[in-house]
Design a protein around this motif. Sequence first.
Motif, PDB file in Angstrom:
ATOM      1  N   GLU A  33       0.830  -1.207   0.000  1.00  0.00           N
ATOM      2  CA  GLU A  33       0.000   0.000   0.000  1.00  0.00           C
ATOM      3  C   GLU A  33       0.867   1.261   0.000  1.00  0.00           C
ATOM      4  O   GLU A  33       0.578   2.234  -0.702  1.00  0.00           O
ATOM      5  N   MET A  34       1.942   1.239   0.773  1.00  0.00           N
ATOM      6  CA  MET A  34       2.847   2.401   0.797  1.00  0.00           C
ATOM      7  C   MET A  34       3.511   2.588  -0.569  1.00  0.00           C
ATOM      8  O   MET A  34       3.624   3.719  -1.070  1.00  0.00           O
ATOM      9  N   ILE A  35       3.943   1.498  -1.195  1.00  0.00           N
ATOM     10  CA  ILE A  35       4.561   1.571  -2.522  1.00  0.00           C
ATOM     11  C   ILE A  35       3.572   2.149  -3.531  1.00  0.00           C
ATOM     12  O   ILE A  35       3.917   3.016  -4.352  1.00  0.00           O
ATOM     13  N   ARG A  36       2.332   1.661  -3.483  1.00  0.00           N
ATOM     14  CA  ARG A  36       1.300   2.150  -4.409  1.00  0.00           C
ATOM     15  C   ARG A  36       1.085   3.651  -4.243  1.00  0.00           C
ATOM     16  O   ARG A  36       0.939   4.389  -5.222  1.00  0.00           O
ATOM     17  N   GLU A  37       1.109   4.114  -2.996  1.00  0.00           N
ATOM     18  CA  GLU A  37       0.907   5.540  -2.727  1.00  0.00           C
ATOM     19  C   GLU A  37       2.054   6.378  -3.291  1.00  0.00           C
ATOM     20  O   GLU A  37       1.835   7.454  -3.868  1.00  0.00           O
ATOM     21  N   PHE A  38       3.272   5.904  -3.137  1.00  0.00           N
ATOM     22  CA  PHE A  38       4.425   6.610  -3.712  1.00  0.00           C
ATOM     23  C   PHE A  38       4.317   6.664  -5.240  1.00  0.00           C
ATOM     24  O   PHE A  38       4.541   7.712  -5.860  1.00  0.00           O
ATOM     25  N   ASP A  39       4.009   5.515  -5.863  1.00  0.00           N
ATOM     26  CA  ASP A  39       3.980   5.442  -7.319  1.00  0.00           C
ATOM     27  C   ASP A  39       2.843   6.262  -7.924  1.00  0.00           C
ATOM     28  O   ASP A  39       2.949   6.735  -9.068  1.00  0.00           O
ATOM     29  N   GLN A  40       1.771   6.431  -7.197  1.00  0.00           N
ATOM     30  CA  GLN A  40       0.588   7.118  -7.723  1.00  0.00           C
ATOM     31  C   GLN A  40       0.866   8.577  -8.061  1.00  0.00           C
ATOM     32  O   GLN A  40       0.244   9.146  -8.965  1.00  0.00           O
ATOM     33  N   VAL A  41       1.833   9.186  -7.353  1.00  0.00           N
ATOM     34  CA  VAL A  41       2.099  10.618  -7.563  1.00  0.00           C
ATOM     35  C   VAL A  41       2.616  10.869  -8.978  1.00  0.00           C
ATOM     36  O   VAL A  41       2.220  11.843  -9.630  1.00  0.00           O
ATOM     37  N   GLU A  42       3.482  10.011  -9.467  1.00  0.00           N
ATOM     38  CA  GLU A  42       3.979  10.222 -10.832  1.00  0.00           C
ATOM     39  C   GLU A  42       2.859  10.050 -11.856  1.00  0.00           C
ATOM     40  O   GLU A  42       2.825  10.752 -12.869  1.00  0.00           O
ATOM     41  N   THR A  43       1.940   9.135 -11.580  1.00  0.00           N
ATOM     42  CA  THR A  43       0.798   8.963 -12.482  1.00  0.00           C
ATOM     43  C   THR A  43      -0.040  10.234 -12.527  1.00  0.00           C
ATOM     44  O   THR A  43      -0.456  10.701 -13.606  1.00  0.00           O
ATOM     45  N   LEU A  44      -0.301  10.828 -11.370  1.00  0.00           N
ATOM     46  CA  LEU A  44      -1.056  12.084 -11.314  1.00  0.00           C
ATOM     47  C   LEU A  44      -0.320  13.194 -12.060  1.00  0.00           C
ATOM     48  O   LEU A  44      -0.936  14.003 -12.761  1.00  0.00           O
ATOM     49  N   ARG A  45       0.984  13.258 -11.906  1.00  0.00           N
ATOM     50  CA  ARG A  45       1.781  14.288 -12.591  1.00  0.00           C
ATOM     51  C   ARG A  45       1.705  14.101 -14.106  1.00  0.00           C
ATOM     52  O   ARG A  45       1.588  15.085 -14.864  1.00  0.00           O
TER      53      ARG A  45
END
Length: 385
Positions: free
Chosen positions: A59-71
């Motif tokens: 879950e923590m990894i997914r949260e970190f990775d999600q930011v680049e997707t939003l960008r």
Amino acid sequence: MIGKIFPKSAGSFKNRIRYIFGCTKHDHEISGIRTISFNTMSKDPLPGVLQGNEADLSEMIREFDQVETLRRFSIDSDKLIKPVFHAMLSLRPGESLTTPQWRSAVEKYMTDLGFDESNQFVAVMHQDKDHQHVHIVANRISLNDDFSMVKDSNERSISLESVSGIEDRFGLSKAPKPKDTWGVSITHAELQASIRDNDLPLKHKMIAKIAGAIEATNAQDGDMFTFTRLLRKQKVYINLTLNEEGQPKGISFEFDGKHISGRQLKRSRLTWHKLTTQEGIHYDPETISELQRETARRDSEEQERVRVYLYEFRSKQRRTYVRFTAKQIELFKMIEEMLKILEFIFGGGFKPIETTAKRHYIEYVPGKEKNFIQQLELESFTVTH
């Protein structure tokens, strides 16, 4: 304390985060692991990891990775970015910080490097026997309106200054400064060895010695012979590789039984070409034979300054030869001592004259004059052939 910034990377944070939580193979033993701080919405994954459950970690990894997707959805740009930041703060063996102290150190370090509350991060401490170090993984993409990136210009020098401030705050051992290593970066393996041995890595120790010898050579307008002798004082020795014309084309340095080429130490400054051009160490090609003999020497500075003297002490009745070693500055003092000894044996009237080798002579050992006289009282004197 030593601060180390690892190469940044693109893509997922998975490998870095799993590494710092001890889920992948390490190059050192982990005797203890502790989460220091983090600012994600997901909870601390360490309790689950220790029980073999990586759900919270994922879950923590997914949260970190999600930011680049939003960008990527928000910014119309194909420019490659490297959002994965990984650094390590390492203490010397025997030093330690409490969890609140580590939390304060991490906060200062991240703030100094330009990270703020809009950047995700997680810090985990590893205990390797008596050695504590903290891994920090952070997202360089800021969670703001424009998804700006944390700048990384001058981050190495900023890291050094930040670590120095942390050392001062908590009274920790000071790490070597760039002038000690000429700005040559320390690899992860070298860093671990340095921490384990509580010493500078061999490569950086050699660079510090060579840099000092270059500065001293230039200060006295010296040449390659001066440079060689200054290094020999520090037990660093030069080895030359010659070209077909019999002139140097390469140089390596020997210290503590290890050989490293100038190119490997610092390609931009310590090759033969750079030393004789850029660094201003003069070399005359006509002196290659003498230089080879000079670089082949392995004697110490004390040995270099010692000479062997054979003196003829002459009077009207007899001549006596005495052989002894002496530093130049002690020569006349020793002659005075020898005159006292000879006066004791034969009476006065002797005058000293330096002479060539003789078959019969008295062996004189500096610093043992009294014992010598006492021995003469019992045995007359010893003649060496």
